[in-house]
Design a protein around this motif. Structure first.
Motif, PDB file in Angstrom:
ATOM      1  N   ILE A  59       0.839  -0.971   0.024  1.00  0.00           N
ATOM      2  CA  ILE A  59       0.039  -0.086  -0.051  1.00  0.00           C
ATOM      3  C   ILE A  59       0.896   1.288  -0.004  1.00  0.00           C
ATOM      4  CG2 ILE A  59      -1.426   1.262   1.386  1.00  0.00           C
ATOM      5  CD1 ILE A  59      -2.943  -1.435   2.262  1.00  0.00           C
ATOM      6  N   ALA A  60       1.839   1.269   0.945  1.00  0.00           N
ATOM      7  CA  ALA A  60       2.682   2.464   0.894  1.00  0.00           C
ATOM      8  C   ALA A  60       3.508   2.653  -0.471  1.00  0.00           C
ATOM      9  CB  ALA A  60       3.763   2.428   2.206  1.00  0.00           C
ATOM     10  N   GLY A  63       1.197   3.519  -3.187  1.00  0.00           N
ATOM     11  CA  GLY A  63       0.756   4.810  -2.755  1.00  0.00           C
ATOM     12  C   GLY A  63       1.642   5.927  -3.238  1.00  0.00           C
ATOM     13  N   ALA A  67       1.097   8.563  -6.295  1.00  0.00           N
ATOM     14  CA  ALA A  67       1.199  10.149  -6.071  1.00  0.00           C
ATOM     15  C   ALA A  67       2.048  10.772  -6.950  1.00  0.00           C
ATOM     16  CB  ALA A  67       1.298  10.280  -4.503  1.00  0.00           C
ATOM     17  N   LEU A 179      -9.690  -1.543  -0.111  1.00  0.00           N
ATOM     18  CA  LEU A 179      -9.148  -0.333   0.391  1.00  0.00           C
ATOM     19  C   LEU A 179     -10.029   0.556   1.327  1.00  0.00           C
ATOM     20  CD1 LEU A 179      -6.861   0.074  -2.800  1.00  0.00           C
ATOM     21  CD2 LEU A 179      -6.212  -0.511  -0.301  1.00  0.00           C
ATOM     22  N   HIS A 193      -6.761  13.675   1.244  1.00  0.00           N
ATOM     23  CA  HIS A 193      -5.360  13.135   1.454  1.00  0.00           C
ATOM     24  C   HIS A 193      -4.958  13.488   2.792  1.00  0.00           C
ATOM     25  CE1 HIS A 193      -1.332  11.821   0.764  1.00  0.00           C
ATOM     26  NE2 HIS A 193      -1.746  11.383  -0.469  1.00  0.00           N
TER      27      HIS A 193
END
Length: 205
Positions: A59-60, A63, A67, A179, A193
């Protein structure tokens, strides 16, 4: 006899060979140990440990990647990611006060002022007197702001499609649901965010 017995018994605890000492413990047919289980169990334990951290790391990882890619699309339209998110919020909920927007985003009011000023100077939003509270101003998108938001929305759609391209429609729906469940469980505000909480002075310009 006693000496030889002691040497032999101690030799079982080593892998050295020689007179009175046992040789190395023979490996199993798969090379994992005498019964083929010791090292296999260790490998399974290590694999289980990695699996326990796979979700958080992925996920990190995704992400950060997503981004960065969206930041490139936003920059092509002359927006930073924080500016794009702020214009999105004001466009979706016109009439919010600056204080309400700061609370919604979770960002310090002093940081938000610079973001709002920047969008206002570009003619994308405007401050209007709040009829319910003359001391506050309500934030509204201008016609130019609505056009800019339409371009950002198109960029967001293309970004979404690019990131999820390897998935089927059913897989996308399932992933979105899972999610969303995780985000709700960790009290994340839908559509906001968490990076706004730690917005730097440079990012707020």
């Amino acid at each position: 006899m006693i000496v030889n017995c002691v040497l032999w018994c101690r030799g079982n605890d080593t892998d050295r060979t020689g007179p009175g000492r046992a040789g190395p413990i023979p490996a199993g047919p798969d090379g994992t140990g005498p019964d083929g289980t010791a090292q296999a169990e260790q490998a399974q334990t290590e694999q289980a440990g990695r699996k326990r951290t796979d979700i958080a790391f992925l996920i990190a990882q995704l992400g950060a990647y997503a981004a960065e890619r969206f930041g490139e699309r936003a920059a092509a339209l002359d927006f930073t990611r924080p500016q794009a998110g702020l214009l999105r919020l004001i466009s979706r909920e016109p009439g919010l006060s600056q204080q309400a927007v700061a609370r919604r985003l979770g960002t310090p009011p002093s940081r938000l002022v610079a973001l709002v000023d920047g969008l206002e100077q570009r003619g994308l939003i405007e401050r209007r007197r709040n009829p319910g509270d003359r001391r506050n101003y309500a934030l509204h998108p201008t016609a130019a702001g609505e056009q800019a938001m339409a371009a950002l929305s198109q960029a967001s759609l293309e970004h979404e499609q690019a990131i999820s391209a390897p998935l089927t429609q059913a897989e996308r729906a399932q992933l979105s649901k899972l999610l969303g469940k995780l985000a709700a469980a960790h009290d994340l505000v839908p559509g906001i965010h968490p990076g706004y909480r730690n917005l730097s002075e440079k990012e707020s310009r």
